[in-house]
Design a protein around this motif. Structure first.
Motif, mmCIF file in Angstrom:
data_model
loop_
_atom_site.group_PDB
_atom_site.id
_atom_site.type_symbol
_atom_site.label_atom_id
_atom_site.label_comp_id
_atom_site.label_asym_id
_atom_site.label_seq_id
_atom_site.Cartn_x
_atom_site.Cartn_y
_atom_site.Cartn_z
ATOM 1 N N ASP A 85 -7.486 -3.108 -3.661
ATOM 2 C CA ASP A 85 -7.077 -3.406 -5.041
ATOM 3 C C ASP A 85 -8.083 -4.012 -5.675
ATOM 4 N N THR A 121 -3.424 7.130 -1.941
ATOM 5 C CA THR A 121 -3.443 6.481 -3.158
ATOM 6 C C THR A 121 -2.182 6.548 -3.877
ATOM 7 N N CYS A 122 -2.277 5.298 -4.656
ATOM 8 C CA CYS A 122 -0.974 5.487 -5.524
ATOM 9 C C CYS A 122 -1.171 4.450 -6.711
ATOM 10 N N TRP A 165 -6.918 -6.986 3.260
ATOM 11 C CA TRP A 165 -6.853 -7.011 1.850
ATOM 12 C C TRP A 165 -8.151 -6.813 1.409
ATOM 13 N N ASP A 182 -8.893 -1.219 -12.993
ATOM 14 C CA ASP A 182 -7.724 -1.593 -12.329
ATOM 15 C C ASP A 182 -7.554 -0.239 -11.205
ATOM 16 N N ILE A 194 -1.982 11.618 -7.670
ATOM 17 C CA ILE A 194 -1.040 10.237 -8.316
ATOM 18 C C ILE A 194 -0.043 10.781 -9.226
ATOM 19 N N PRO A 204 -7.909 3.319 -5.816
ATOM 20 C CA PRO A 204 -7.705 4.420 -5.661
ATOM 21 C C PRO A 204 -9.099 5.055 -5.425
ATOM 22 N N VAL A 232 -0.048 -9.139 -8.612
ATOM 23 C CA VAL A 232 0.204 -9.246 -7.310
ATOM 24 C C VAL A 232 1.020 -10.731 -7.426
ATOM 25 N N GLY A 233 1.839 -10.892 -6.561
ATOM 26 C CA GLY A 233 2.466 -12.131 -6.307
ATOM 27 C C GLY A 233 4.084 -12.032 -6.787
ATOM 28 N N HIS A 273 -0.381 -3.329 -12.509
ATOM 29 C CA HIS A 273 0.338 -3.999 -11.483
ATOM 30 C C HIS A 273 -0.165 -5.590 -11.492
ATOM 31 N N ALA A 325 5.750 -6.402 5.967
ATOM 32 C CA ALA A 325 6.791 -7.216 6.474
ATOM 33 C C ALA A 325 7.984 -5.807 6.597
ATOM 34 N N THR A 343 4.345 -7.916 1.659
ATOM 35 C CA THR A 343 5.456 -7.486 1.857
ATOM 36 C C THR A 343 5.844 -6.233 2.115
ATOM 37 N N TYR A 387 -4.774 1.315 -4.451
ATOM 38 C CA TYR A 387 -3.533 1.195 -5.669
ATOM 39 C C TYR A 387 -4.159 0.591 -6.621
ATOM 40 N N GLY A 388 -3.727 1.257 -7.679
ATOM 41 C CA GLY A 388 -4.024 0.680 -9.052
ATOM 42 C C GLY A 388 -3.774 1.874 -10.086
ATOM 43 N N ASP A 413 3.712 -6.358 -2.862
ATOM 44 C CA ASP A 413 2.385 -6.525 -2.615
ATOM 45 C C ASP A 413 2.023 -6.253 -1.139
ATOM 46 N N PHE A 455 15.109 -7.348 1.997
ATOM 47 C CA PHE A 455 15.098 -7.924 3.164
ATOM 48 C C PHE A 455 16.424 -8.400 3.720
ATOM 49 N N GLN A 470 1.120 2.025 -7.677
ATOM 50 C CA GLN A 470 1.592 0.919 -6.865
ATOM 51 C C GLN A 470 2.239 0.843 -5.467
#
Lengths: 158, 476
Positions: free
Chosen positions: A76, A54-55, A124, A32, B163, A36, B453-454, B451, A110, A107, A24-25, A104, B131, A57
């Motif tokens: 990334d 690929t994306c 990662w 960046d 994309i 991908p 991160v965080g 983008h 999760a 997340t 991703y990027g 991210d 969530f 984000q």
């Protein structure tokens, strides 16, 4: 219901993909876009059991294909990491984390676990970004990182 | 002493922004400004490029609504070539735009906004997110994700896995819909319709319990603008511009988008990179207008499909003339998702949809071309001026979030006036949540080009007129 994910290349071997590489990027912001590019390079290898996605984000709908994989590698660009390609294991993030249009990898893990019932083993893979200006050309450092990242993914897949 | 409260950044929107609340000497909110602090520069750096490249470049403006830029850019190219594109190409472009509306509205409703009105304003921020929604209603969260997937699937089937597919081009589109793709889309529809029905049931309960929010979250008179068909039917890709006022009266109709500049002026504020367009005949800022789902439903007379038409009738009863409450953008989004699904279903049964005559060809027949299309957040204009070789001399982009800029300022001010009185640096978080949600009603898209991160922390500062920070709160 079976369907193809946006930007997701199916495994060419006909088996259910068990190893998913997500790059991703932003491919218009030079390094960046290295994530991908790595995913595209892996897709070109036609590895059995390997799918790529690929994306620009990460976003919530990616939780579904993540949950269906056995292992996932998020690729990334990194601007705040040591000047080397890093492969780090990931665990699902705290579910208190903010969720916006973009998320991210922790997340996403999760979300895959909470909504689709499975968080796969995940890593990662970050590649140092040297140039983030407008353009599609990777810097020499990111180009080297791309090659190394593909090699690390192949080694991880076994 | 006048004071300023800054909310920075605003969370769960696309991009980075901050809000300033200006307090008078009594501590009451006098005014509000929504600042966009990112600078993109697309209009400038596209100069000198061939116009035919623009459908490949401009979708990169945004990772969330690239299709909107793709389609508006291709339409501007059509105008430069002065061609009518083949009928199937028009239908396929529309099909892709419907997919875009479905996926974007699903994200906005289920994951960005629903946590606020389903979990409650007083719910602490760490739980008031997707969530928290999963914990409260896992099936709803899952269905929302799947609905967004469906919209993305339509885009992907047509755009072929890229994309940012440069699939739409001046003169038409590059590739047809296959039978396999059509059956995949058709297969999703029952689940998608069921999800929308669930969302409507949920929304109706939300309206019953959120009358206060409906009355003060951006409920004010303004103009509304959107594309409509010749007979006043809801449009999302073709048609012409219509303006109505808050009484519901049409004040401008069937305005050719090629001449948008005759009815839309653009103002620039020193405090933001966002332009503030306004209805030219009324001037700035009296010409404030809103775009997007709420506006589109206000300016149209019917949706053109039965289920959504039934909902539109209920929607229109919520206003005296126009529906002026910005909180009802959420309801309008659901109606537009439903309409989009019905139109998608209709295209699946259209014998022309698989046709492969998809592209008209021509040289440069006009030195200026405008492409207008309804992005999920509102009307999008791409205005290109080229030389005889087709190289761009000037580019002007008018995006939905800019057109809603003045309305967002008024929304924030209205909410803040209601909830913040005599504040002396202690601003309870639920109040900030409401101010943020007022912005989120418009689902603003500030188009982050890289983008991060965080987590994004929320920083709230109370700043005196002399620049001194009186107090500061950071969360996240």
């Amino acid at each position: 219901m079976s369907h193809r994910e946006p930007g997701m290349e199916e495994s060419r071997c006909g088996r259910k993909p068990s190893f998913l590489v997500i790059g991703y990027g932003n491919t218009l912001r030079r390094d960046d876009g290295v994530g991908p590019r790595v995913a595209e390079a892996v897709a070109a290898l036609n590895l059995p059991g390997v799918a790529t996605l690929t994306c620009q984000q990460l976003s919530p709908e990616h939780a579904d294909p993540i949950a269906r994989a056995e292992r996932v590698v998020f690729v990334d660009a990194a601007v705040d990491a040591p000047r080397e390609v890093q492969l780090r294991p990931l665990v699902p993030g705290e579910t208190t984390q903010l969720m916006a249009h973009a998320a991210d990898p922790r997340t996403m893990l999760a979300l895959a676990r909470e909504v689709f019932g499975h968080a796969p083993a995940a890593w990662w893979l970050t590649i140092p970004a040297a140039e983030l200006g407008f353009g599609e050309e990777l810097s020499p450092a990111a180009q080297r990182g791309l090659s190394e990242a593909v090699a690390q993914i192949q080694a991880l897949r076994g | 002493m006048a004071k300023r409260i800054v909310i920075d950044p605003v969370t769960r929107i696309e991009g980075h922004a901050k809000i300033s609340l200006f307090l008078d000497d009594a501590g009451n909110v006098a005014d509000a400004e929504f600042h966009v602090v990112e600078f993109r520069g697309f209009e400038k750096f596209c100069e000198g490029r061939p116009y035919g490249e623009m459908p490949g470049i401009t979708p990169r403006i945004c990772g969330i609504c690239p299709v909107s830029h793709l389609l508006a850019s291709a339409k501007a190219g059509d105008a430069i070539m002065a061609v009518n594109i083949p009928p199937t190409a028009d239908k396929l472009r529309r099909l892709m735009n419907l997919g875009q509306i479905i996926q974007s509205h699903a994200l906005s409703f289920f994951h960005l906004s629903a946590p606020d009105f389903l979990l409650g304003w007083e719910t602490p921020q760490p739980q008031r997110n997707v969530f928290g929604l999963i914990a409260a209603n896992k099936e709803l969260a899952r269905a929302g994700i799947r609905l967004r997937q469906f919209g993305q699937e339509i885009i992907e089937i047509l755009g072929d896995r890229k994309i940012h597919p440069a699939w739409a081009v001046p003169g038409g589109v590059r590739s047809p819909l296959t039978k396999e793709g059509r059956e995949k889309i058709r297969g999703w529809l029952p689940e998608a319709f069921a999800t929308v029905q669930t969302a409507f049931d949920l929304w109706k309960k939300t309206m019953e319990t959120h009358q206060r929010e409906i009355s003060i979250y951006g409920n004010f008179p303004s103009l509304f603008m959107g594309l409509v068909a010749e007979d006043g039917t809801w449009e999302h890709h073709g048609g012409k511009l219509r303006f109505t006022d808050s009484s519901g009266s049409v004040i401008a109709d069937q305005v050719d988008p090629q001449k948008y500049y005759e009815v839309i002026g653009e103002s620039v504020q020193a405090s933001s990179y966002l332009k503030s367009p306004y209805y030219l005949p009324l001037g700035f800022p009296e010409g404030i207008y809103r775009v997007g789902p709420l506006a589109r439903l206000n300016v149209c007379e019917q949706m053109g499909v039965p289920k959504a038409d039934a909902e539109l009738k209920k929607f229109k009863k919520l206003g005296r003339g126009a529906v002026t409450a910005s909180f009802l953008y959420h309801y309008a989004r659901l109606i537009e998702i439903l309409a989009s699904l019905e139109y998608v279903e209709r295209y699946m049964d259209d014998p022309e949809i698989l046709d492969d005559y998809l592209r008209a060809d021509a040289g440069i027949n006009s030195l200026r071309g405008v492409g207008a299309s309804e992005a999920p957040r509102g009307t999008l204009f791409h205005d290109y001026t080229v030389d005889r070789n087709g190289l761009l001399k000037k580019v002007n982009l008018i995006v939905a979030t800019g057109q809603n800029n003045l309305a967002m300022n008024q929304t924030v001010a209205q909410i803040a006036r209601h909830y913040i009185k005599g504040a002396n640096g202690a601003i309870p978080e639920p109040l900030l949540n409401r101010v943020e949600h007022g912005i989120r009603c418009y689902d603003p898209c500030l188009s982050c080009s890289t983008h991060a991160v965080g987590q994004m922390p929320m920083q709230v500062q109370l700043i005196a007129a002399d620049g001194r920070v009186v107090s500061e709160v950071v969360r996240g």
